[in-house]
Scaffold this motif. Structure first.
Motif, PDB file in Angstrom:
ATOM      1  N   GLU A 194       0.822  -1.208   0.000  1.00  0.00           N
ATOM      2  CA  GLU A 194       0.000   0.000   0.000  1.00  0.00           C
ATOM      3  C   GLU A 194       0.858   1.260   0.000  1.00  0.00           C
ATOM      4  O   GLU A 194       0.616   2.188  -0.781  1.00  0.00           O
ATOM      5  CB  GLU A 194      -0.921   0.024   1.219  1.00  0.00           C
ATOM      6  CG  GLU A 194      -2.156  -0.807   1.069  1.00  0.00           C
ATOM      7  CD  GLU A 194      -3.098  -0.644   2.247  1.00  0.00           C
ATOM      8  OE1 GLU A 194      -3.150   0.453   2.837  1.00  0.00           O
ATOM      9  OE2 GLU A 194      -3.772  -1.621   2.583  1.00  0.00           O
TER      10      GLU A 194
ATOM     11  N   MET B 187       2.641   1.624  -3.470  1.00  0.00           N
ATOM     12  CA  MET B 187       1.742   1.993  -4.555  1.00  0.00           C
ATOM     13  C   MET B 187       1.176   3.397  -4.376  1.00  0.00           C
ATOM     14  O   MET B 187       1.037   4.139  -5.350  1.00  0.00           O
ATOM     15  CB  MET B 187       0.599   0.976  -4.679  1.00  0.00           C
ATOM     16  CG  MET B 187       1.044  -0.364  -5.233  1.00  0.00           C
ATOM     17  SD  MET B 187       1.888  -0.244  -6.820  1.00  0.00           S
ATOM     18  CE  MET B 187       0.597   0.421  -7.863  1.00  0.00           C
ATOM     19  N   LEU B 188       0.871   3.788  -3.148  1.00  0.00           N
ATOM     20  CA  LEU B 188       0.349   5.132  -2.936  1.00  0.00           C
ATOM     21  C   LEU B 188       1.421   6.190  -3.186  1.00  0.00           C
ATOM     22  O   LEU B 188       1.118   7.278  -3.671  1.00  0.00           O
ATOM     23  CB  LEU B 188      -0.241   5.256  -1.531  1.00  0.00           C
ATOM     24  CG  LEU B 188      -1.549   4.495  -1.324  1.00  0.00           C
ATOM     25  CD1 LEU B 188      -1.989   4.594   0.134  1.00  0.00           C
ATOM     26  CD2 LEU B 188      -2.650   5.016  -2.244  1.00  0.00           C
TER      27      LEU B 188
ATOM     28  N   THR C  59      -3.782   0.640  -6.556  1.00  0.00           N
ATOM     29  CA  THR C  59      -3.316   0.051  -5.296  1.00  0.00           C
ATOM     30  C   THR C  59      -4.131  -1.180  -4.954  1.00  0.00           C
ATOM     31  O   THR C  59      -3.578  -2.225  -4.581  1.00  0.00           O
ATOM     32  CB  THR C  59      -3.401   1.084  -4.158  1.00  0.00           C
ATOM     33  OG1 THR C  59      -2.597   2.208  -4.499  1.00  0.00           O
ATOM     34  CG2 THR C  59      -2.934   0.499  -2.843  1.00  0.00           C
TER      35      THR C  59
END
Length: 65
Positions: A12, A15-16, A31
């Motif tokens: 997370e 990807m963020l 995500t």
């Protein structure tokens, strides 16, 4: 079977941070998609690991071990 929470959090965060410049909705969708792929991969690996060491008779690499 779910992957460890630490792995999920790492994915997370990665990807963020990677999708930071994109539209927030698209970033969250990417995500979520990546998390789903990671869960599927983890589940497949866990199932393969529980099968034992039975080798396929057609395996081309069975003579190498």
């Amino acid at each position: 079977m779910k992957p460890p929470e630490g792995l999920r959090l790492s994915i997370e965060k990665l990807m963020l941070s990677v999708t930071d410049n994109l539209d927030p909705f698209i970033g969250l969708k990417l995500t979520n998609l990546t998390l789903q792929v990671a869960e599927l991969s983890y589940m497949m690996g866990h199932q393969d690991g529980n099968r034992g060491s039975t080798e396929c008779s057609a395996c081309p690499f069975k003579g190498l071990s």
